[in-house]
Structure formats: C-alpha cells, structure tokens
Write a protein that holds these residues in place. Structure first.
Motif, PDB file in Angstrom:
ATOM      1  N   ARG A 107      -0.294   7.158   5.687  1.00  0.00           N
ATOM      2  CA  ARG A 107       0.267   6.176   6.617  1.00  0.00           C
ATOM      3  C   ARG A 107       0.209   6.793   7.999  1.00  0.00           C
ATOM      4  NH1 ARG A 107       5.572   2.719   5.132  1.00  0.00           N
ATOM      5  NH2 ARG A 107       5.996   1.880   7.187  1.00  0.00           N
ATOM      6  N   SER A 108      -0.520   6.152   8.914  1.00  0.00           N
ATOM      7  CA  SER A 108      -0.717   6.768  10.225  1.00  0.00           C
ATOM      8  C   SER A 108       0.247   6.262  11.266  1.00  0.00           C
ATOM      9  CB  SER A 108      -2.151   6.552  10.714  1.00  0.00           C
ATOM     10  OG  SER A 108      -2.403   5.188  10.931  1.00  0.00           O
ATOM     11  N   SER A 109       0.561   4.986  11.219  1.00  0.00           N
ATOM     12  CA  SER A 109       1.479   4.475  12.226  1.00  0.00           C
ATOM     13  C   SER A 109       2.073   3.155  11.780  1.00  0.00           C
ATOM     14  CB  SER A 109       0.774   4.288  13.573  1.00  0.00           C
ATOM     15  OG  SER A 109      -0.163   3.258  13.494  1.00  0.00           O
ATOM     16  N   VAL A 110       3.213   2.895  12.362  1.00  0.00           N
ATOM     17  CA  VAL A 110       3.883   1.626  12.133  1.00  0.00           C
ATOM     18  C   VAL A 110       4.120   1.026  13.506  1.00  0.00           C
ATOM     19  CG1 VAL A 110       5.934   0.493  11.219  1.00  0.00           C
ATOM     20  CG2 VAL A 110       5.017   2.519  10.079  1.00  0.00           C
ATOM     21  N   LYS A 111       3.578  -0.119  13.705  1.00  0.00           N
ATOM     22  CA  LYS A 111       3.775  -0.836  14.952  1.00  0.00           C
ATOM     23  C   LYS A 111       4.555  -2.095  14.635  1.00  0.00           C
ATOM     24  CE  LYS A 111       1.253   1.975  17.330  1.00  0.00           C
ATOM     25  NZ  LYS A 111       1.867   2.897  18.228  1.00  0.00           N
ATOM     26  N   ARG A 112       4.975  -2.767  15.657  1.00  0.00           N
ATOM     27  CA  ARG A 112       5.720  -4.004  15.481  1.00  0.00           C
ATOM     28  C   ARG A 112       4.947  -5.005  14.630  1.00  0.00           C
ATOM     29  NH1 ARG A 112       6.326  -6.025  20.895  1.00  0.00           N
ATOM     30  NH2 ARG A 112       4.584  -7.295  20.315  1.00  0.00           N
ATOM     31  N   PHE A 137       0.811  -1.212   0.000  1.00  0.00           N
ATOM     32  CA  PHE A 137       0.000   0.000   0.000  1.00  0.00           C
ATOM     33  C   PHE A 137       0.847   1.267   0.000  1.00  0.00           C
ATOM     34  CE2 PHE A 137      -2.911  -2.916   2.502  1.00  0.00           C
ATOM     35  CZ  PHE A 137      -3.783  -3.132   1.449  1.00  0.00           C
ATOM     36  N   ALA A 138       0.299   2.325  -0.586  1.00  0.00           N
ATOM     37  CA  ALA A 138       0.893   3.666  -0.529  1.00  0.00           C
ATOM     38  C   ALA A 138      -0.248   4.671  -0.628  1.00  0.00           C
ATOM     39  CB  ALA A 138       1.887   3.875  -1.667  1.00  0.00           C
ATOM     40  N   GLN A 139      -0.061   5.798   0.029  1.00  0.00           N
ATOM     41  CA  GLN A 139      -1.082   6.836   0.037  1.00  0.00           C
ATOM     42  C   GLN A 139      -1.516   7.202  -1.384  1.00  0.00           C
ATOM     43  OE1 GLN A 139       0.088  10.430   2.032  1.00  0.00           O
ATOM     44  NE2 GLN A 139      -1.734  11.532   1.393  1.00  0.00           N
ATOM     45  N   GLY A 140      -2.835   7.335  -1.559  1.00  0.00           N
ATOM     46  CA  GLY A 140      -3.393   7.752  -2.833  1.00  0.00           C
ATOM     47  C   GLY A 140      -3.705   6.623  -3.802  1.00  0.00           C
ATOM     48  N   GLN A 141      -3.248   5.419  -3.510  1.00  0.00           N
ATOM     49  CA  GLN A 141      -3.584   4.293  -4.388  1.00  0.00           C
ATOM     50  C   GLN A 141      -5.100   4.062  -4.371  1.00  0.00           C
ATOM     51  OE1 GLN A 141      -1.434   0.970  -2.761  1.00  0.00           O
ATOM     52  NE2 GLN A 141       0.353   1.322  -4.058  1.00  0.00           N
ATOM     53  N   PHE A 144      -1.348  -3.410   6.489  1.00  0.00           N
ATOM     54  CA  PHE A 144      -0.366  -4.388   6.022  1.00  0.00           C
ATOM     55  C   PHE A 144       0.246  -5.026   7.255  1.00  0.00           C
ATOM     56  CE2 PHE A 144       4.229  -5.163   5.453  1.00  0.00           C
ATOM     57  CZ  PHE A 144       4.168  -6.205   4.556  1.00  0.00           C
ATOM     58  N   ASP A 145       0.190  -6.341   7.353  1.00  0.00           N
ATOM     59  CA  ASP A 145       0.769  -7.067   8.470  1.00  0.00           C
ATOM     60  C   ASP A 145       1.885  -7.948   7.930  1.00  0.00           C
ATOM     61  OD1 ASP A 145       1.035  -9.572  10.233  1.00  0.00           O
ATOM     62  OD2 ASP A 145      -0.152  -8.240  11.494  1.00  0.00           O
ATOM     63  N   PRO A 146       3.135  -7.662   8.279  1.00  0.00           N
ATOM     64  CA  PRO A 146       4.251  -8.436   7.728  1.00  0.00           C
ATOM     65  C   PRO A 146       4.344  -9.829   8.335  1.00  0.00           C
ATOM     66  CG  PRO A 146       5.060  -6.919   9.372  1.00  0.00           C
ATOM     67  CD  PRO A 146       3.582  -6.646   9.220  1.00  0.00           C
ATOM     68  N   LEU A 147       5.179 -10.634   7.719  1.00  0.00           N
ATOM     69  CA  LEU A 147       5.454 -11.963   8.244  1.00  0.00           C
ATOM     70  C   LEU A 147       6.016 -11.821   9.656  1.00  0.00           C
ATOM     71  CD1 LEU A 147       5.751 -15.022   7.774  1.00  0.00           C
ATOM     72  CD2 LEU A 147       8.028 -14.550   6.871  1.00  0.00           C
ATOM     73  N   ASP A 148       5.363 -12.462  10.603  1.00  0.00           N
ATOM     74  CA  ASP A 148       5.845 -12.491  11.989  1.00  0.00           C
ATOM     75  C   ASP A 148       5.389 -13.825  12.566  1.00  0.00           C
ATOM     76  OD1 ASP A 148       3.101 -11.860  12.351  1.00  0.00           O
ATOM     77  OD2 ASP A 148       3.531  -9.774  12.815  1.00  0.00           O
ATOM     78  N   SER A 149       4.639 -13.819  13.649  1.00  0.00           N
ATOM     79  CA  SER A 149       4.185 -15.092  14.209  1.00  0.00           C
ATOM     80  C   SER A 149       3.099 -15.738  13.347  1.00  0.00           C
ATOM     81  CB  SER A 149       3.663 -14.888  15.628  1.00  0.00           C
ATOM     82  OG  SER A 149       2.543 -14.028  15.612  1.00  0.00           O
ATOM     83  N   ASP A 150       2.534 -14.953  12.427  1.00  0.00           N
ATOM     84  CA  ASP A 150       1.588 -15.494  11.460  1.00  0.00           C
ATOM     85  C   ASP A 150       2.049 -15.064  10.066  1.00  0.00           C
ATOM     86  OD1 ASP A 150       0.909 -12.767  11.415  1.00  0.00           O
ATOM     87  OD2 ASP A 150      -0.931 -13.055  12.520  1.00  0.00           O
ATOM     88  N   PRO A 151       1.478 -15.647   9.012  1.00  0.00           N
ATOM     89  CA  PRO A 151       1.889 -15.263   7.656  1.00  0.00           C
ATOM     90  C   PRO A 151       1.565 -13.794   7.354  1.00  0.00           C
ATOM     91  CG  PRO A 151       0.696 -17.343   7.625  1.00  0.00           C
ATOM     92  CD  PRO A 151       0.545 -16.772   9.005  1.00  0.00           C
ATOM     93  N   GLU A 152       2.267 -13.242   6.375  1.00  0.00           N
ATOM     94  CA  GLU A 152       1.985 -11.882   5.924  1.00  0.00           C
ATOM     95  C   GLU A 152       0.546 -11.825   5.399  1.00  0.00           C
ATOM     96  OE1 GLU A 152       4.757  -9.491   3.240  1.00  0.00           O
ATOM     97  OE2 GLU A 152       3.225 -10.186   1.838  1.00  0.00           O
TER      98      GLU A 152
END
Length: 172
Positions: A65-70, A39-43, A93-101
């Motif tokens: 983009r409002s915030s980036v958390k772990r 994602f990116a703003q304006g898309q 957008f949730d990156p690969l971590d304890s669950d899939p992206e």
C-alpha cells in the motif's frame, strides 16, 4: 476519481511512490485512513478478458500500500520480467464518494519501444470471496492513447452492453 488515460494512471502511481517517500518524514496527516475491504499486499488476482483473441489470463500480485488519498487507496506496482519485457501490475481502490465505489487493476507492459496498458475496472465490487469473479469493463491502450471514455460512463451507470468485458478473481 475519474480514469482518463492509462499512462496518466501509471505516472500517478509512480509519482505517489516518490511522494510517499518524502511524506514519510513529515508529521502524520489528520485525514482518517480509508479502509480498503478489497485489496491487501501479497494477494494474487487473475484478470481474464472476455471475447476473441484475448490471450491467456493475467496473474497479478498486489504490491505494498503506497498511499491513501481522499479519493482512493493506491498500491505500489509489482514489477516482473517476462521474456525481455518489463511488466508492472498496479491496483487501486476508490471508495464511494462523488462516484460509485470501484476498483481497477492495471497491467503495463514495456518492451523497450512500446508501452501497452491493460485495465480492468469493476464497479461496486462489495465484499470479495476467494475464487469469486468480479465482472467489469476492459481497455487496452498503446503508448499514449487515451483510455476510452466508456470507463467513466460505466463507473457512473454500471452498463456493460456493447463494451469489452473482463473479470478480476482473487485466487489467494
């Protein structure tokens, strides 16, 4: 990050917007930024629901983009009015971590008495080309109904058999 209920997601997005204003005055965090390749703003994205009686595709715009958390990147809701209703579109957008992206697009429609949330979740989206539909699962909830548990199951195992499905397609 697990998805529990659409109204909690909306509340979290709104809370993050307020936190973002407060944190803007604080020293920079030491957590490295998460790169969001989707994602990116304006898309402009189109959420299309599969099946009977699903209505027209929903055209949605990615906010700032409002915030980036772990556990993810959150975008401010874009708010519009459609025929006396207030419509808010949000993206995560949730990156690969304890669950899939995974990613999700959320549309919240308020008519003054009822809140209707529509969510399309896409597991492991990968690189996205303009016009490329991404298949996922869908849920519609009214007011404080919980988002179905099948979202979390789908995120973990990727199986869509028997579930309501959707696509997200970037058009711009």
């Amino acid at each position: 990050m697990k998805i529990f209920c659409a109204s909690k997601v909306v509340l979290r997005l709104l809370a993050l917007a307020v936190v973002g204003m407060v944190v803007g005055c604080a020293p920079a965090a030491t957590t490295p930024p998460i790169n969001d390749p989707i994602f990116a703003q304006g898309q402009i994205w189109v959420m299309t629901l599969q099946g009977a009686n699903v209505g027209t595709p929903r055209t949605m715009t990615v906010g700032t983009r409002s915030s980036v958390k772990r556990d993810g990147v959150f975008y401010e809701p874009t708010i519009t009015r459609e025929g006396g209703k207030v419509v808010g579109d949000s993206f995560v957008f949730d990156p690969l971590d304890s669950d899939p992206e995974f990613i999700f697009a959320l549309r919240l429609v308020r008519d003054g008495t009822t809140d209707v949330s529509e969510v399309c979740v896409v597991r492991t989206p990968g690189a996205v080309a303009i016009g490329q539909p991404l298949a996922g699962v869908y849920a519609r909830t009214v007011d404080k109904e919980k988002t179905p548990e099948y979202f979390n199951t789908y995120i973990e195992d990727g199986k869509t058999e028997g579930l309501p499905t959707c696509t997200l397609t970037r058009t711009r």
